[in-house]
Design an enzyme around this catalytic site. Structure first.
Site, PDB file in Angstrom:
ATOM      1  N   CYS A   1      29.067   5.836  61.766  1.00 57.86           N
ATOM      2  CA  CYS A   1      29.418   7.159  61.245  1.00 57.86           C
ATOM      3  C   CYS A   1      29.091   7.310  59.772  1.00 57.86           C
ATOM      4  CB  CYS A   1      30.902   7.455  61.495  1.00 57.86           C
ATOM      5  SG  CYS A   1      32.021   6.190  60.872  1.00 57.86           S
TER       6      CYS A   1
ATOM      7  N   GLY B   1      39.285   8.968  77.756  1.00 53.82           N
ATOM      8  CA  GLY B   1      39.808   9.762  76.653  1.00 53.82           C
ATOM      9  C   GLY B   1      40.543  11.005  77.092  1.00 53.82           C
ATOM     10  N   PRO B   2      39.977  11.841  77.981  1.00 52.75           N
ATOM     11  CA  PRO B   2      40.660  13.072  78.378  1.00 52.75           C
ATOM     12  C   PRO B   2      41.934  12.839  79.189  1.00 52.75           C
ATOM     13  CG  PRO B   2      38.296  13.214  78.802  1.00 52.75           C
ATOM     14  CD  PRO B   2      38.592  11.781  78.480  1.00 52.75           C
TER      15      PRO B   2
ATOM     16  N   GLY C   1      43.788   8.979  76.622  1.00 58.03           N
ATOM     17  CA  GLY C   1      43.762   9.319  75.205  1.00 58.03           C
ATOM     18  C   GLY C   1      44.551  10.570  74.899  1.00 58.03           C
TER      19      GLY C   1
ATOM     20  N   GLY D   1      41.613   3.300  79.508  1.00 56.37           N
ATOM     21  CA  GLY D   1      41.495   4.536  80.274  1.00 56.37           C
ATOM     22  C   GLY D   1      40.515   5.496  79.636  1.00 56.37           C
TER      23      GLY D   1
ATOM     24  N   GLU E   1      39.448   9.720  61.274  1.00 56.34           N
ATOM     25  CA  GLU E   1      38.183   9.261  60.700  1.00 56.34           C
ATOM     26  C   GLU E   1      37.098   9.777  61.627  1.00 56.34           C
ATOM     27  OE1 GLU E   1      34.899   7.702  60.312  1.00 56.34           O
ATOM     28  OE2 GLU E   1      35.755   5.768  60.887  1.00 56.34           O
TER      29      GLU E   1
END
Length: 462
Positions: A279, A203-204, A207, A201, A245
Protein backbone atom coordinates in the site's frame (compact mmCIF):
# COMPACT_ATOMS: atom_id res chain seq x y z
CA UNK A 1 0.75 -27.13 4.22
CA UNK A 2 -0.43 -27.72 7.78
CA UNK A 3 -3.90 -26.28 8.45
CA UNK A 4 -6.02 -26.32 11.60
CA UNK A 5 -9.64 -27.32 11.10
CA UNK A 6 -10.98 -25.15 13.93
CA UNK A 7 -10.90 -21.70 15.46
CA UNK A 8 -8.49 -20.65 18.20
CA UNK A 9 -10.88 -19.42 20.89
CA UNK A 10 -10.32 -19.12 24.64
CA UNK A 11 -6.94 -20.80 24.51
CA UNK A 12 -7.85 -23.89 22.47
CA UNK A 13 -8.66 -25.01 18.93
CA UNK A 14 -12.42 -25.41 18.77
CA UNK A 15 -14.67 -26.74 15.99
CA UNK A 16 -16.23 -24.10 13.76
CA UNK A 17 -20.01 -23.70 13.88
CA UNK A 18 -20.21 -23.89 10.09
CA UNK A 19 -19.09 -26.81 7.94
CA UNK A 20 -18.10 -24.45 5.13
CA UNK A 21 -14.40 -24.16 4.34
CA UNK A 22 -12.11 -21.83 2.41
CA UNK A 23 -9.57 -23.26 -0.02
CA UNK A 24 -6.07 -21.82 0.29
CA UNK A 25 -4.41 -21.65 -3.14
CA UNK A 26 -0.73 -21.35 -3.97
CA UNK A 27 -0.66 -18.46 -6.47
CA UNK A 28 2.53 -19.73 -8.11
CA UNK A 29 0.97 -22.96 -9.39
CA UNK A 30 -2.77 -22.49 -8.65
CA UNK A 31 -2.88 -25.64 -6.51
CA UNK A 32 -4.95 -25.97 -3.33
CA UNK A 33 -2.55 -26.32 -0.38
CA UNK A 34 -5.04 -26.39 2.49
CA UNK A 35 -8.49 -25.57 3.77
CA UNK A 36 -9.59 -23.54 6.78
CA UNK A 37 -13.01 -23.04 8.36
CA UNK A 38 -15.27 -20.31 7.00
CA UNK A 39 -16.33 -18.79 10.30
CA UNK A 40 -19.67 -17.10 10.75
CA UNK A 41 -21.29 -14.65 13.17
CA UNK A 42 -21.65 -17.34 15.83
CA UNK A 43 -17.93 -18.11 15.74
CA UNK A 44 -17.19 -14.40 16.01
CA UNK A 45 -19.57 -14.08 18.95
CA UNK A 46 -17.86 -16.95 20.77
CA UNK A 47 -14.47 -15.34 20.24
CA UNK A 48 -15.64 -11.91 21.39
CA UNK A 49 -17.21 -13.42 24.51
CA UNK A 50 -13.92 -15.15 25.32
CA UNK A 51 -12.03 -11.89 24.80
CA UNK A 52 -14.44 -9.97 27.05
CA UNK A 53 -14.14 -12.57 29.79
CA UNK A 54 -10.33 -12.41 29.65
CA UNK A 55 -10.17 -8.61 29.54
CA UNK A 56 -10.27 -7.76 33.28
CA UNK A 57 -7.46 -10.14 34.14
CA UNK A 58 -5.22 -9.15 31.26
CA UNK A 59 -5.82 -5.42 31.77
CA UNK A 60 -4.82 -5.83 35.43
CA UNK A 61 -1.65 -7.76 34.54
CA UNK A 62 1.42 -5.59 35.23
CA UNK A 63 2.90 -4.13 32.03
CA UNK A 64 6.21 -5.87 32.70
CA UNK A 65 4.46 -9.25 32.65
CA UNK A 66 2.63 -8.35 29.45
CA UNK A 67 6.01 -7.43 28.00
CA UNK A 68 7.43 -10.77 29.10
CA UNK A 69 4.68 -12.62 27.21
CA UNK A 70 5.43 -10.55 24.11
CA UNK A 71 9.14 -11.30 24.47
CA UNK A 72 8.30 -14.99 24.66
CA UNK A 73 6.13 -14.60 21.55
CA UNK A 74 9.02 -12.94 19.72
CA UNK A 75 11.27 -15.84 20.69
CA UNK A 76 8.77 -18.38 19.34
CA UNK A 77 8.54 -16.46 16.07
CA UNK A 78 12.34 -16.46 15.84
CA UNK A 79 12.41 -20.22 16.39
CA UNK A 80 9.78 -20.74 13.69
CA UNK A 81 11.16 -18.18 11.25
CA UNK A 82 11.83 -20.70 8.49
CA UNK A 83 8.35 -22.18 8.83
CA UNK A 84 6.85 -18.70 8.68
CA UNK A 85 8.75 -17.88 5.49
CA UNK A 86 7.78 -21.14 3.83
CA UNK A 87 4.14 -20.68 4.77
CA UNK A 88 3.94 -17.13 3.42
CA UNK A 89 5.69 -18.17 0.21
CA UNK A 90 3.20 -21.00 -0.26
CA UNK A 91 0.02 -18.96 0.28
CA UNK A 92 1.11 -15.50 -0.96
CA UNK A 93 3.64 -16.43 -3.63
CA UNK A 94 6.47 -14.19 -2.45
CA UNK A 95 9.98 -15.49 -3.24
CA UNK A 96 11.36 -17.41 -0.28
CA UNK A 97 14.33 -15.07 0.24
CA UNK A 98 11.97 -12.09 0.47
CA UNK A 99 9.62 -13.99 2.79
CA UNK A 100 12.47 -14.81 5.16
CA UNK A 101 13.83 -11.26 5.24
CA UNK A 102 10.57 -9.27 5.27
CA UNK A 103 7.51 -11.42 5.92
CA UNK A 104 9.20 -13.22 8.80
CA UNK A 105 11.83 -10.66 9.80
CA UNK A 106 9.65 -7.55 10.15
CA UNK A 107 7.08 -9.14 12.51
CA UNK A 108 9.86 -10.39 14.76
CA UNK A 109 11.28 -6.86 15.00
CA UNK A 110 7.86 -5.36 15.72
CA UNK A 111 7.02 -7.97 18.36
CA UNK A 112 10.34 -7.24 20.05
CA UNK A 113 9.73 -3.51 20.00
CA UNK A 114 6.44 -3.91 21.87
CA UNK A 115 7.94 -6.34 24.33
CA UNK A 116 10.25 -3.51 25.33
CA UNK A 117 7.66 -0.73 25.12
CA UNK A 118 5.31 -2.58 27.44
CA UNK A 119 7.91 -2.25 30.18
CA UNK A 120 9.13 1.30 29.44
CA UNK A 121 6.01 3.18 28.36
CA UNK A 122 4.58 5.72 30.83
CA UNK A 123 1.07 4.44 31.47
CA UNK A 124 0.51 7.19 34.05
CA UNK A 125 1.73 10.72 34.68
CA UNK A 126 1.25 13.60 37.10
CA UNK A 127 -0.30 16.77 35.67
CA UNK A 128 -0.67 19.40 38.39
CA UNK A 129 -3.08 18.04 40.97
CA UNK A 130 -4.16 15.20 38.65
CA UNK A 131 -2.90 11.73 37.96
CA UNK A 132 -3.53 10.70 34.35
CA UNK A 133 -3.85 7.01 33.58
CA UNK A 134 -3.64 5.42 30.13
CA UNK A 135 -5.83 2.32 30.20
CA UNK A 136 -6.65 -0.38 27.62
CA UNK A 137 -9.50 0.52 25.30
CA UNK A 138 -10.99 -2.97 25.70
CA UNK A 139 -11.68 -5.73 23.18
CA UNK A 140 -10.05 -5.17 19.79
CA UNK A 141 -11.39 -6.56 16.55
CA UNK A 142 -8.37 -6.85 14.22
CA UNK A 143 -9.03 -7.38 10.51
CA UNK A 144 -5.85 -7.88 8.51
CA UNK A 145 -4.93 -8.07 4.78
CA UNK A 146 -3.09 -10.66 2.75
CA UNK A 147 -0.21 -8.60 1.33
CA UNK A 148 1.97 -8.62 4.48
CA UNK A 149 -0.03 -11.21 6.39
CA UNK A 150 2.06 -11.76 9.51
CA UNK A 151 3.47 -8.25 9.76
CA UNK A 152 -0.01 -6.74 9.74
CA UNK A 153 -1.17 -9.21 12.40
CA UNK A 154 1.74 -8.42 14.70
CA UNK A 155 1.44 -4.66 14.05
CA UNK A 156 -2.07 -4.83 15.54
CA UNK A 157 -1.94 -7.66 18.07
CA UNK A 158 1.39 -6.77 19.72
CA UNK A 159 0.49 -3.17 20.69
CA UNK A 160 -3.02 -4.24 21.70
CA UNK A 161 -1.62 -6.87 24.08
CA UNK A 162 1.03 -4.45 25.36
CA UNK A 163 -1.74 -1.97 26.16
CA UNK A 164 -3.72 -4.57 28.11
CA UNK A 165 -6.40 -5.16 25.47
CA UNK A 166 -7.71 -8.53 24.37
CA UNK A 167 -8.04 -9.37 20.68
CA UNK A 168 -10.16 -11.20 18.15
CA UNK A 169 -8.32 -11.56 14.84
CA UNK A 170 -9.97 -12.12 11.45
CA UNK A 171 -7.15 -12.59 8.91
CA UNK A 172 -7.45 -12.34 5.14
CA UNK A 173 -9.00 -15.42 3.58
CA UNK A 174 -6.15 -15.73 1.05
CA UNK A 175 -3.44 -16.09 3.72
CA UNK A 176 -4.95 -17.75 6.80
CA UNK A 177 -2.27 -20.39 7.33
CA UNK A 178 0.33 -18.00 8.73
CA UNK A 179 -2.40 -16.59 11.01
CA UNK A 180 -2.98 -20.08 12.38
CA UNK A 181 0.78 -20.44 12.86
CA UNK A 182 0.72 -17.16 14.78
CA UNK A 183 -2.06 -18.47 17.05
CA UNK A 184 0.09 -21.51 17.80
CA UNK A 185 2.97 -19.19 18.67
CA UNK A 186 0.75 -17.12 20.99
CA UNK A 187 -0.28 -20.33 22.77
CA UNK A 188 3.33 -21.53 23.03
CA UNK A 189 4.37 -18.14 24.45
CA UNK A 190 2.00 -18.61 27.39
CA UNK A 191 -0.45 -15.82 26.64
CA UNK A 192 -3.51 -16.52 28.87
CA UNK A 193 -6.62 -18.10 27.39
CA UNK A 194 -9.03 -15.65 25.79
CA UNK A 195 -6.50 -12.83 25.47
CA UNK A 196 -5.96 -13.67 21.80
CA UNK A 197 -8.57 -15.37 19.61
CA UNK A 198 -8.59 -16.27 15.92
CA UNK A 199 -11.59 -16.65 13.60
CA UNK A 200 -10.93 -17.45 9.93
CA UNK A 201 -13.60 -16.59 7.39
CA UNK A 202 -14.75 -14.35 4.59
CA UNK A 203 -14.69 -10.58 4.96
CA UNK A 204 -18.39 -9.94 4.23
CA UNK A 205 -19.36 -12.61 6.78
CA UNK A 206 -16.86 -13.00 9.62
CA UNK A 207 -15.18 -9.63 9.06
CA UNK A 208 -18.43 -7.72 9.04
CA UNK A 209 -19.72 -9.59 12.09
CA UNK A 210 -16.55 -8.70 13.98
CA UNK A 211 -16.62 -5.04 12.96
CA UNK A 212 -20.27 -4.67 13.98
CA UNK A 213 -20.20 -6.76 17.17
CA UNK A 214 -21.35 -4.70 20.16
CA UNK A 215 -18.75 -6.40 22.36
CA UNK A 216 -15.87 -4.96 20.32
CA UNK A 217 -14.56 -1.62 21.57
CA UNK A 218 -12.13 -0.81 18.75
CA UNK A 219 -11.87 -2.04 15.18
CA UNK A 220 -8.39 -2.01 13.66
CA UNK A 221 -8.61 -2.61 9.91
CA UNK A 222 -6.06 -2.64 7.11
CA UNK A 223 -7.35 -2.92 3.57
CA UNK A 224 -9.11 -1.02 0.85
CA UNK A 225 -10.44 2.49 1.31
CA UNK A 226 -13.90 1.35 0.18
CA UNK A 227 -14.17 -1.23 2.96
CA UNK A 228 -12.59 1.20 5.42
CA UNK A 229 -15.36 3.70 4.72
CA UNK A 230 -18.02 1.09 5.53
CA UNK A 231 -16.28 0.09 8.75
CA UNK A 232 -15.88 3.74 9.72
CA UNK A 233 -19.57 4.44 9.08
CA UNK A 234 -20.65 1.42 11.12
CA UNK A 235 -18.30 2.30 13.96
CA UNK A 236 -19.50 5.88 13.95
CA UNK A 237 -23.10 4.79 14.37
CA UNK A 238 -22.06 2.75 17.40
CA UNK A 239 -19.66 5.44 18.71
CA UNK A 240 -16.89 2.86 18.45
CA UNK A 241 -13.22 3.68 17.91
CA UNK A 242 -11.47 2.72 14.69
CA UNK A 243 -7.94 2.57 13.38
CA UNK A 244 -7.90 2.41 9.57
CA UNK A 245 -4.81 1.83 7.42
CA UNK A 246 -6.10 2.09 3.86
CA UNK A 247 -4.92 2.67 0.30
CA UNK A 248 -2.07 4.65 -1.16
CA UNK A 249 -0.74 6.20 -4.36
CA UNK A 250 2.61 7.40 -3.11
CA UNK A 251 4.88 9.81 -4.96
CA UNK A 252 8.60 9.27 -5.45
CA UNK A 253 9.86 12.80 -6.10
CA UNK A 254 13.29 13.03 -7.71
CA UNK A 255 14.55 16.60 -7.47
CA UNK A 256 17.06 17.87 -10.10
CA UNK A 257 20.02 17.68 -7.71
CA UNK A 258 19.46 13.98 -6.91
CA UNK A 259 21.59 11.02 -7.95
CA UNK A 260 19.18 10.05 -10.74
CA UNK A 261 20.40 6.51 -11.35
CA UNK A 262 20.20 5.57 -7.68
CA UNK A 263 16.81 7.21 -7.20
CA UNK A 264 15.32 5.48 -10.24
CA UNK A 265 16.75 2.04 -9.47
CA UNK A 266 15.66 2.12 -5.83
CA UNK A 267 12.27 3.47 -6.90
CA UNK A 268 11.70 0.63 -9.36
CA UNK A 269 12.75 -1.93 -6.75
CA UNK A 270 10.31 -0.40 -4.27
CA UNK A 271 7.39 -0.79 -6.68
CA UNK A 272 8.29 -4.35 -7.73
CA UNK A 273 8.84 -5.53 -4.16
CA UNK A 274 6.18 -8.02 -2.99
CA UNK A 275 4.90 -8.10 -6.59
CA UNK A 276 3.73 -4.52 -6.20
CA UNK A 277 1.28 -5.49 -3.49
CA UNK A 278 2.33 -2.82 -1.01
CA UNK A 279 0.00 0.00 0.00
CA UNK A 280 2.93 2.35 0.62
CA UNK A 281 4.72 1.60 -2.68
CA UNK A 282 6.08 4.63 -4.56
CA UNK A 283 3.99 3.97 -7.65
CA UNK A 284 4.26 7.53 -9.06
CA UNK A 285 7.78 8.58 -10.01
CA UNK A 286 8.04 12.36 -10.52
CA UNK A 287 11.02 13.55 -12.59
CA UNK A 288 12.03 17.04 -13.80
CA UNK A 289 11.45 17.58 -17.50
CA UNK A 290 15.17 18.05 -18.22
CA UNK A 291 16.04 14.57 -16.97
CA UNK A 292 12.78 12.81 -17.81
CA UNK A 293 13.93 10.82 -20.87
CA UNK A 294 17.00 9.57 -19.02
CA UNK A 295 14.87 8.47 -16.08
CA UNK A 296 12.48 6.59 -18.37
CA UNK A 297 15.38 4.68 -19.96
CA UNK A 298 16.81 3.79 -16.56
CA UNK A 299 13.43 2.64 -15.23
CA UNK A 300 12.66 0.51 -18.29
CA UNK A 301 16.06 -1.18 -18.04
CA UNK A 302 15.66 -1.79 -14.31
CA UNK A 303 12.18 -3.28 -14.71
CA UNK A 304 13.32 -5.57 -17.51
CA UNK A 305 15.83 -7.23 -15.16
CA UNK A 306 13.05 -8.53 -12.92
CA UNK A 307 11.27 -10.71 -15.46
CA UNK A 308 8.86 -12.89 -13.48
CA UNK A 309 11.28 -13.29 -10.56
CA UNK A 310 9.12 -11.03 -8.42
CA UNK A 311 6.58 -13.78 -7.87
CA UNK A 312 2.87 -13.87 -8.68
CA UNK A 313 0.10 -11.67 -7.35
CA UNK A 314 -2.12 -13.29 -4.75
CA UNK A 315 -5.07 -14.59 -6.78
CA UNK A 316 -6.75 -14.58 -10.17
CA UNK A 317 -9.00 -11.65 -9.29
CA UNK A 318 -5.98 -9.54 -8.41
CA UNK A 319 -4.22 -10.58 -11.62
CA UNK A 320 -7.24 -9.55 -13.69
CA UNK A 321 -7.46 -6.26 -11.80
CA UNK A 322 -3.82 -5.36 -12.41
CA UNK A 323 -3.89 -6.37 -16.07
CA UNK A 324 -7.07 -4.31 -16.47
CA UNK A 325 -5.26 -1.24 -15.18
CA UNK A 326 -2.38 -1.84 -17.60
CA UNK A 327 -4.84 -2.04 -20.48
CA UNK A 328 -6.51 1.14 -19.20
CA UNK A 329 -3.17 2.95 -19.16
CA UNK A 330 -2.51 2.03 -22.79
CA UNK A 331 -6.05 3.06 -23.79
CA UNK A 332 -5.67 6.45 -22.10
CA UNK A 333 -2.47 7.23 -24.01
CA UNK A 334 0.36 6.35 -21.63
CA UNK A 335 3.49 4.92 -23.28
CA UNK A 336 4.37 1.38 -22.29
CA UNK A 337 8.17 1.10 -21.92
CA UNK A 338 8.37 -2.19 -20.00
CA UNK A 339 6.03 -5.09 -19.39
CA UNK A 340 2.43 -5.14 -20.50
CA UNK A 341 -0.89 -6.90 -19.89
CA UNK A 342 0.01 -10.29 -21.40
CA UNK A 343 0.73 -13.17 -19.02
CA UNK A 344 4.43 -14.12 -18.65
CA UNK A 345 3.60 -17.74 -17.73
CA UNK A 346 0.90 -20.24 -18.60
CA UNK A 347 0.44 -21.21 -14.94
CA UNK A 348 0.37 -19.03 -11.85
CA UNK A 349 -1.02 -15.56 -11.23
CA UNK A 350 1.94 -13.68 -12.70
CA UNK A 351 1.97 -10.12 -14.02
CA UNK A 352 4.80 -8.57 -16.00
CA UNK A 353 6.77 -5.82 -14.22
CA UNK A 354 5.38 -2.79 -16.04
CA UNK A 355 6.52 0.80 -16.50
CA UNK A 356 4.52 3.59 -18.12
CA UNK A 357 5.99 6.86 -19.43
CA UNK A 358 4.22 9.99 -20.68
CA UNK A 359 1.70 9.64 -17.85
CA UNK A 360 -0.39 12.69 -17.04
CA UNK A 361 -1.82 13.31 -13.61
CA UNK A 362 -5.44 12.94 -14.77
CA UNK A 363 -4.95 9.37 -16.03
CA UNK A 364 -6.55 6.52 -14.11
CA UNK A 365 -3.20 4.83 -13.55
CA UNK A 366 -1.90 8.03 -11.92
CA UNK A 367 -4.84 8.38 -9.54
CA UNK A 368 -6.07 4.93 -8.53
CA UNK A 369 -4.28 2.28 -6.50
CA UNK A 370 -3.34 -0.60 -8.80
CA UNK A 371 -1.72 -2.89 -6.20
CA UNK A 372 0.53 -4.62 -8.65
CA UNK A 373 4.02 -4.25 -10.21
CA UNK A 374 3.13 -1.13 -12.21
CA UNK A 375 5.14 2.12 -12.15
CA UNK A 376 3.95 5.38 -13.66
CA UNK A 377 6.48 8.13 -14.50
CA UNK A 378 5.28 11.73 -14.58
CA UNK A 379 7.24 14.85 -15.55
CA UNK A 380 7.15 18.13 -13.68
CA UNK A 381 8.21 21.67 -14.61
CA UNK A 382 9.55 23.00 -11.31
CA UNK A 383 9.45 22.25 -7.58
CA UNK A 384 6.01 23.78 -7.05
CA UNK A 385 4.63 21.74 -9.92
CA UNK A 386 6.16 18.61 -8.40
CA UNK A 387 4.54 19.37 -5.06
CA UNK A 388 1.16 19.95 -6.68
CA UNK A 389 1.34 16.62 -8.52
CA UNK A 390 2.61 14.75 -5.46
CA UNK A 391 -0.32 16.04 -3.38
CA UNK A 392 -2.82 15.65 -6.19
CA UNK A 393 -4.50 12.37 -5.26
CA UNK A 394 -7.06 11.30 -2.68
CA UNK A 395 -4.36 9.37 -0.83
CA UNK A 396 -1.51 10.31 1.49
CA UNK A 397 0.10 7.21 2.93
CA UNK A 398 3.81 7.36 2.10
CA UNK A 399 6.35 8.74 -0.35
CA UNK A 400 9.98 9.46 -1.08
CA UNK A 401 12.13 12.47 -1.93
CA UNK A 402 15.61 12.42 -3.46
CA UNK A 403 17.93 15.45 -3.58
CA UNK A 404 21.58 16.39 -3.47
CA UNK A 405 21.45 16.84 0.28
CA UNK A 406 19.09 15.73 3.02
CA UNK A 407 18.08 19.25 4.03
CA UNK A 408 16.76 20.04 0.56
CA UNK A 409 14.85 16.75 0.41
CA UNK A 410 13.45 17.18 3.93
CA UNK A 411 12.24 20.70 3.18
CA UNK A 412 10.23 19.36 0.25
CA UNK A 413 8.98 16.35 2.21
CA UNK A 414 7.62 18.59 4.97
CA UNK A 415 5.20 20.05 2.44
CA UNK A 416 3.91 16.69 1.20
CA UNK A 417 0.46 15.63 2.39
CA UNK A 418 1.44 12.15 3.45
CA UNK A 419 2.13 10.23 6.62
CA UNK A 420 5.63 8.89 6.01
CA UNK A 421 8.39 9.99 3.64
CA UNK A 422 11.73 8.29 2.99
CA UNK A 423 14.62 10.72 2.37
CA UNK A 424 17.28 9.59 -0.11
CA UNK A 425 16.38 5.94 0.46
CA UNK A 426 15.93 6.05 4.24
CA UNK A 427 15.60 2.62 5.85
CA UNK A 428 12.42 1.14 7.35
CA UNK A 429 12.10 1.96 11.05
CA UNK A 430 9.79 -0.33 13.08
CA UNK A 431 9.55 2.33 15.79
CA UNK A 432 8.38 5.14 13.49
CA UNK A 433 4.63 5.81 13.19
CA UNK A 434 3.02 4.50 10.00
CA UNK A 435 -0.32 5.74 8.69
CA UNK A 436 -1.93 8.13 6.30
CA UNK A 437 -3.43 11.49 5.53
CA UNK A 438 -6.70 11.98 3.64
CA UNK A 439 -8.30 8.74 2.39
CA UNK A 440 -5.29 6.66 3.38
CA UNK A 441 -6.70 6.18 6.84
CA UNK A 442 -7.14 7.16 10.45
CA UNK A 443 -4.60 6.49 13.21
CA UNK A 444 -1.07 5.15 13.29
CA UNK A 445 0.72 1.82 13.64
CA UNK A 446 4.14 0.93 15.08
CA UNK A 447 6.11 2.42 17.96
CA UNK A 448 4.60 4.53 20.72
CA UNK A 449 2.06 6.06 18.36
CA UNK A 450 0.80 2.58 17.50
CA UNK A 451 0.52 1.71 21.18
CA UNK A 452 -1.48 4.88 21.85
CA UNK A 453 -4.22 3.70 19.46
CA UNK A 454 -5.16 0.98 21.97
CA UNK A 455 -5.24 3.23 25.05
CA UNK A 456 -7.85 5.53 26.54
CA UNK A 457 -7.29 8.32 29.05
CA UNK A 458 -8.57 8.72 32.58
CA UNK A 459 -7.65 11.50 35.03
CA UNK A 460 -8.03 11.58 38.80
CA UNK A 461 -7.99 14.98 40.55
CA UNK A 462 -6.60 15.25 44.09
Amino acid sequence: MKAQDGMYIDGAWRPARSRETIAVVNPADEQVIGRVPAGDAQDVDSAVRAARAALPGWAATPPAERGARLAALRDVLVARKDEIAETVTAELGAPLKFSAAVHAGAPIAVAGSYAELATTYAFEEKVGNSTVYLEPVGVVGAITPWNYPLHQIVAKVAPALAAGCTVVLKPAEDTPLVAQLFAEAVHEAGVPAGVFNLVTGLGPVAGQALAEHPGVDLVSFTGSTAVGRRIGASAGAAVKRVALELGGKSANVILPSADLAKAVNVGVANVMSNSGQTCSAWTRMLVHRDRYDEAVELAAAAAAKYGDRIGPVVNDGQRRRVRGYIEKGVAEGARLVAGGPDAPRAQGYYVRPTVFADVTEDMTIAQEEIFGPVLTILRYEDEEDALRIANGTAYGLAGAVWAGDEAEAAAFARRMETGQVDINGGRFNPLAPFGGYKQSGVGRELGTHGLAEYLQTKSLQF
